[in-house]
Scaffold this motif. Structure first.
Motif, PDB file in Angstrom:
ATOM      1  N   TRP A   3       0.842  -1.198   0.000  1.00  0.00           N
ATOM      2  CA  TRP A   3       0.000   0.000   0.000  1.00  0.00           C
ATOM      3  C   TRP A   3       0.876   1.247   0.000  1.00  0.00           C
ATOM      4  O   TRP A   3       1.852   1.326   0.715  1.00  0.00           O
ATOM      5  CB  TRP A   3      -0.896   0.010   1.241  1.00  0.00           C
ATOM      6  N   ARG A   4       0.438   2.209  -0.763  1.00  0.00           N
ATOM      7  CA  ARG A   4       1.191   3.460  -0.780  1.00  0.00           C
ATOM      8  C   ARG A   4       1.001   4.237   0.524  1.00  0.00           C
ATOM      9  O   ARG A   4       1.759   5.145   0.823  1.00  0.00           O
ATOM     10  CB  ARG A   4       0.753   4.330  -1.965  1.00  0.00           C
ATOM     11  N   SER A   5      -0.013   3.863   1.257  1.00  0.00           N
ATOM     12  CA  SER A   5      -0.317   4.619   2.469  1.00  0.00           C
ATOM     13  C   SER A   5       0.489   4.160   3.686  1.00  0.00           C
ATOM     14  O   SER A   5       0.324   4.719   4.763  1.00  0.00           O
ATOM     15  CB  SER A   5      -1.816   4.496   2.778  1.00  0.00           C
ATOM     16  N   VAL A   6       1.316   3.095   3.550  1.00  0.00           N
ATOM     17  CA  VAL A   6       2.055   2.599   4.722  1.00  0.00           C
ATOM     18  C   VAL A   6       3.078   3.623   5.132  1.00  0.00           C
ATOM     19  O   VAL A   6       3.587   4.392   4.312  1.00  0.00           O
ATOM     20  CB  VAL A   6       2.722   1.245   4.415  1.00  0.00           C
ATOM     21  N   GLY A   7       3.347   3.643   6.412  1.00  0.00           N
ATOM     22  CA  GLY A   7       4.313   4.594   6.923  1.00  0.00           C
ATOM     23  C   GLY A   7       5.732   4.030   6.963  1.00  0.00           C
ATOM     24  O   GLY A   7       5.993   2.893   6.559  1.00  0.00           O
ATOM     25  N   ALA A   8       6.655   4.824   7.529  1.00  0.00           N
ATOM     26  CA  ALA A   8       8.052   4.392   7.610  1.00  0.00           C
ATOM     27  C   ALA A   8       8.200   3.238   8.609  1.00  0.00           C
ATOM     28  O   ALA A   8       7.548   3.232   9.654  1.00  0.00           O
ATOM     29  CB  ALA A   8       8.925   5.562   8.015  1.00  0.00           C
ATOM     30  N   GLY A   9       9.071   2.302   8.252  1.00  0.00           N
ATOM     31  CA  GLY A   9       9.351   1.165   9.129  1.00  0.00           C
ATOM     32  C   GLY A   9       8.418   0.012   8.956  1.00  0.00           C
ATOM     33  O   GLY A   9       8.507  -0.978   9.709  1.00  0.00           O
ATOM     34  N   HIS A  10       7.473   0.094   7.988  1.00  0.00           N
ATOM     35  CA  HIS A  10       6.521  -0.992   7.776  1.00  0.00           C
ATOM     36  C   HIS A  10       7.224  -2.127   7.020  1.00  0.00           C
ATOM     37  O   HIS A  10       7.899  -1.894   6.011  1.00  0.00           O
ATOM     38  CB  HIS A  10       5.322  -0.489   6.999  1.00  0.00           C
ATOM     39  N   VAL A  11       7.079  -3.363   7.540  1.00  0.00           N
ATOM     40  CA  VAL A  11       7.686  -4.550   6.901  1.00  0.00           C
ATOM     41  C   VAL A  11       6.791  -4.948   5.756  1.00  0.00           C
ATOM     42  O   VAL A  11       5.593  -5.227   5.944  1.00  0.00           O
ATOM     43  CB  VAL A  11       7.849  -5.718   7.892  1.00  0.00           C
ATOM     44  N   VAL A  12       7.389  -5.021   4.555  1.00  0.00           N
ATOM     45  CA  VAL A  12       6.624  -5.351   3.377  1.00  0.00           C
ATOM     46  C   VAL A  12       6.939  -6.734   2.832  1.00  0.00           C
ATOM     47  O   VAL A  12       6.135  -7.327   2.118  1.00  0.00           O
ATOM     48  CB  VAL A  12       6.860  -4.285   2.283  1.00  0.00           C
ATOM     49  N   VAL A  21       0.370   0.037  -4.741  1.00  0.00           N
ATOM     50  CA  VAL A  21      -1.031   0.216  -5.145  1.00  0.00           C
ATOM     51  C   VAL A  21      -1.701   1.213  -4.207  1.00  0.00           C
ATOM     52  O   VAL A  21      -1.307   1.373  -3.048  1.00  0.00           O
ATOM     53  CB  VAL A  21      -1.782  -1.139  -5.129  1.00  0.00           C
ATOM     54  N   GLU A  22      -2.760   1.889  -4.798  1.00  0.00           N
ATOM     55  CA  GLU A  22      -3.527   2.822  -4.008  1.00  0.00           C
ATOM     56  C   GLU A  22      -4.662   2.075  -3.334  1.00  0.00           C
ATOM     57  O   GLU A  22      -5.036   0.973  -3.729  1.00  0.00           O
ATOM     58  CB  GLU A  22      -4.097   3.927  -4.919  1.00  0.00           C
TER      59      GLU A  22
END
Length: 839
Positions: free
Chosen positions: A583-592, A671-672
């Motif tokens: 997601w484009r909305s995830v913030g910093a430090g999010h494990v993808v 993705v949005e």
């Protein structure tokens, strides 16, 4: 056995030679025989084999032999019939002189088993010596004025025989003037005397010739004669007279020359020159007397003039004459008996007869080693000898007969302690001061195989790097055998066993002589971490003895396996490519995403690190990868400027020398909200659910971390207490305390592949383990941590707690991920059965 043509005298002698008396065994256990002296060669003495209880057939096999000390070969035994017979001329007088008893002592020795018998053969006297006068004639001067019943001393005869054969009777030839007076006492101390029975008249008969005959008591009797030439003199009618007819004197042997023996005194009733007396030995005195004594003609003193030896002559009988200076001279006579007193001047004599050159160390007690005989020529207490042996030896002396001893084994022998003994036999007489003699006896102890080869250690630990060349030398075993010669010749062999599906001999071999152990093929740490086997050492004794030693061969790992990537569950792509929606909305430090890899090696060689390769064109990527976990997370919030397709290259590197790598490709699609397909919605919903579950489990993780940390501190304290109270012991896998493999300032974990072989035993089912690596502070660095803050391996306690926390976090994180990805396959190889420290 009589020779033809012999006279009656010879017949009588030969008849005496066959008179034998077989005596029964005495209290000392000896056999007694008798044989006449001068018996012919071959004369029967006795059936010695029969009397000793020996069979004729065993005389030769048992080495039947007869020993006679100092007697030569007078007697011999016929080994065919066991008869003792006369072998050479036996002269009793030569053997024993005038001793009342005369015997030949024989030692009969047989082997297998060793037996010693003592046989005494008494030599019987026969009348083979006639009486002998000192001279064939004797001249006497007798004054015609001598009164009737005057006595004139004569020297008696000597007979070398004994007993009745030496009992002498005297007879004087018939005459009208003299008779013979013979002493009646047995010692015959007083001399024979002529007794004047009729007055002499020189004018009628100036010279007289008489014959004195001596006859012994033997059968047949033997005689001896001497002529008495008597000259009748005038005038001087008083002969010198001694104050005693017999003088008895005691004299110590070895008296110095000039020692006064006795001072004689004689008187003469005449006057003038007829009363002047001169002393001298009788004219018929022996040469030995004149060589040993001297008499002063004027004073009558008798002094020592030579060697006085008790062992040669015990009693001296001197005939002394006193003559005056009358014309004709007149004579007086007396006898001086000198008894020689023994002094302890002869040391004992030892004769050692060794029966064996060496004695086996397992010889039974009582085994006879040597025979010892001892003699002393002194008399009485001076000749009584006692034997002793040097103390502190496993032997003793056993008295067998009079002055005969046997050296026998008294206690067990051990060649490995003492291989030979130098014994000293001491013989000491009873004199004062006592004299002694010594003899050395060397006894060699023969080896028997009573010691097995022994190794210095019961177990050896060997470290060998994997991929070794075939046939390389990895270790040398050595065993020591305390025996000698062949009993100490050691050979080595493998104790065969199965290692998995293969025989031990396909892995290693041992050289039979040198004990060198060789690896027959390259060893693979991933296949076989520990090879444990036994080597046997055997000596060449009969029967052989042996022992075993255990070898633990640890195969050390080398970096020969590159990291292998594991597929992510539910991830698309093939090979090393991973596809994920973000997601484009995830913030910093999010494990993808997360990259997983394993390394078949161990230790540092299996410690993996992850690096993100720079993007093409030098653009800065909004993603990063964790160094040791492989988790890909955002570095910032995503915006519209970021490319919707992100291609990341992750380099996986181990820490071996040289390091091996693998590359993983991660494809991320940005993705949005609301544009993701349904599948993506489910994924995002699952991810959201996972994040919620992860938040919920954090509380439990904190509680678990506290409990584990408390348990760890308690375990460390208990371990330190036990370590201080008990000595260190070797582990099941070999010596040495466990060491923790260190990496860097932060910890890392790597899931290892399943092992084909079980550590230590080489058998058992495979297992999957999680190896923990903790940071290691280099020696000499000042970290500021006190010694109390480190565990038993030198690691910081807080670091260890952090490692356990991370371990639990990963374990729970994996579980949370599996819960979130309900449609994905389970992670292969990620099931944690235990968490152990590599030792």
């Amino acid at each position: 056995m009589l020779a033809s043509g012999s006279g009656g005298q010879e017949v009588k002698r030969l008849l005496l030679s066959v008179m034998l008396l077989a005596a029964s065994e005495a209290e000392s256990g000896q056999v007694h025989y008798s044989v006449p002296e001068e018996a012919k060669h071959g004369t029967f003495v006795g059936r010695i084999a029969q009397d000793l209880g020996l069979e004729l057939e065993e005389l030769v096999p048992r080495f039947f032999r007869v020993a006679s000390k100092g007697r030569g070969d007078l007697l011999e035994v016929n080994l065919q019939n066991g008869i003792l017979f006369v072998n050479s001329r036996i002269d009793r007088e030569e053997l024993c002189g005038r001793s009342a008893e005369c015997s030949i002592h024989l030692e009969v020795i047989v082997d297998r088993p060793l037996q010693v018998f003592h046989v005494e053969v008494e030599v019987k006297d026969i009348n083979d010596n006639p009486p002998m006068f000192p001279a064939t004639q004797k001249i006497l001067f007798i004054s015609e004025a001598r009164a009737l019943d005057s006595h004139f001393s004569l020297e008696g005869a000597y007979d070398a025989d004994i007993g009745a054969n030496a009992l002498l009777t005297y007879k004087l030839s018939p005459n009208e003037y003299f008779s013979l007076e013979v002493p009646t006492n047995e010692e015959q101390v007083k001399p024979l005397e002529l007794v004047l029975k009729k007055s002499l008249d020189r004018e009628v008969a100036s010279k007289l010739l008489l014959v004195l005959k001596a006859t012994d008591g033997g059968k047949p009797e033997l005689t001896g004669t001497t002529e008495l030439h008597i000259t009748v003199l005038d005038a001087n009618d008083n002969a010198p007279v001694f104050d005693k007819a017999v003088h008895r004197v005691k004299l110590l042997e070895n008296s110095r020359n000039g020692t006064l023996v006795i001072r004689l005194n004689a008187s003469d009733l005449d006057e003038g020159s007829n009363s002047h007396i001169l002393y001298s030995f009788a004219t018929d005195v022996s040469s030995n007397t004149e060589a040993s004594f001297h008499i002063d003609s004027d004073s009558g003193e008798i002094k020592v003039n030579g060697k006085i030896d008790f062992e040669e002559t015990k009693l001296w009988k001197l005939q002394i004459e006193a003559v005056d200076k009358g014309n004709p001279p007149m004579f007086g006579h007396c006898t001086v008996l000198i008894e020689v007193l023994d002094i302890n001047d002869n040391a004992p004599e030892l004769l050692v007869t060794s029966l064996s050159l060496s004695v086996p160390e397992d010889a039974p007690l009582g085994t006879v080693i040597a025979l010892i005989s001892v003699t002393d020529h002194d008399a009485g207490g001076n000749g009584q000898v006692t034997c002793s042996l040097t103390p502190h030896v496993p032997f003793k002396l056993v008295s067998t007969f009079k002055n005969y001893y046997s050296l026998v084994l008294d206690s067990a022998l051990d060649r490995e302690s003492v291989s030979d003994y130098a014994l000293v036999v001491t013989a000491r007489d009873g004199g004062s001061p006592s004299l002694s003699a010594t003899a050395s006896v060397s006894v060699e102890v023969a080896d028997v195989n009573d010691n097995a080869p022994t190794f210095a250690q019961a177990e050896y630990t060997v470290f060998v790097k994997e991929n070794n060349p075939p046939g390389c030398h990895i270790f040398t075993v050595s065993a020591r055998d305390a025996d000698a010669q062949e009993n100490a010749l050691v050979s080595y062999s493998l104790v065969e066993r199965r290692v998995g599906e293969r025989a031990l001999s396909s892995y290693v071999s041992v050289h039979a002589e040198s004990g060198k152990v060789y690896a027959l093929q390259p060893l693979d740490h991933e296949e076989l971490e520990l090879l444990q086997f036994q080597v046997s050492a055997r000596d060449a004794g009969v029967p052989p003895l042996g022992s075993n030693v255990t070898l633990q061969v640890f195969v050390l790992d080398e970096n020969d396996n590159a990291p292998a990537l594991l597929p992510l569950p539910g991830a698309g792509g093939a090979g090393g490519a991973v596809s994920e929606l973000v997601w484009r909305s995830v913030g910093a430090g999010h494990v993808v995403a997360k990259v997983r890899a394993v390394d078949a090696d161990s230790g540092y060689n299996a410690w993996l690190s992850y690096e993100l390769q720079p993007a093409a064109g030098g653009a800065r990527s909004p993603f990063r990868v964790a160094l040791y976990t492989g988790e890909i997370s955002t570095t910032r919030s995503l915006d519209e400027a970021d490319s919707p397709r992100q291609r990341l290259l992750v380099l996986v590197r181990d820490h071996g020398e040289p390091a091996l790598t693998a590359t993983a490709t991660v494809l991320l699609s940005l993705v949005e909200s609301g544009q993701a397909p349904k599948a993506s919605s489910r994924v995002l919903a699952g991810a959201a659910g996972a994040e919620t579950a992860l938040v919920d489990v954090n509380v439990y993780l904190i509680i678990a971390i506290c409990a584990v940390s408390s348990l760890l501190v308690l375990t460390l304290l208990l371990y330190v207490a036990l370590r201080c109270s008990a000595p260190p012991s070797e582990g099941a896998c070999g010596p040495g305390k466990p060491t923790l493999v260190c990496s860097s300032a932060v910890g890392s974990w790597s899931y290892s592949q399943q092992r084909r072989q079980r550590v230590c035993s080489g058998e058992g089912p495979p297992k999957t383990d999680l190896m923990a690596f903790s940071p290691c502070v280099p020696p000499g660095s000042s970290s500021g941590d006190s010694e109390e803050q480190r565990d038993i391996f030198g690691n910081d306690v807080s670091t260890v707690i952090l490692e356990h926390f991370l371990c639990l976090l990963i374990m729970n994180g994996g579980g949370a991920e599996r819960e979130g990805n309900t449609e994905s396959e389970p992670d292969a190889g990620l099931e944690l059965t235990d968490c152990e420290i590599v030792t």
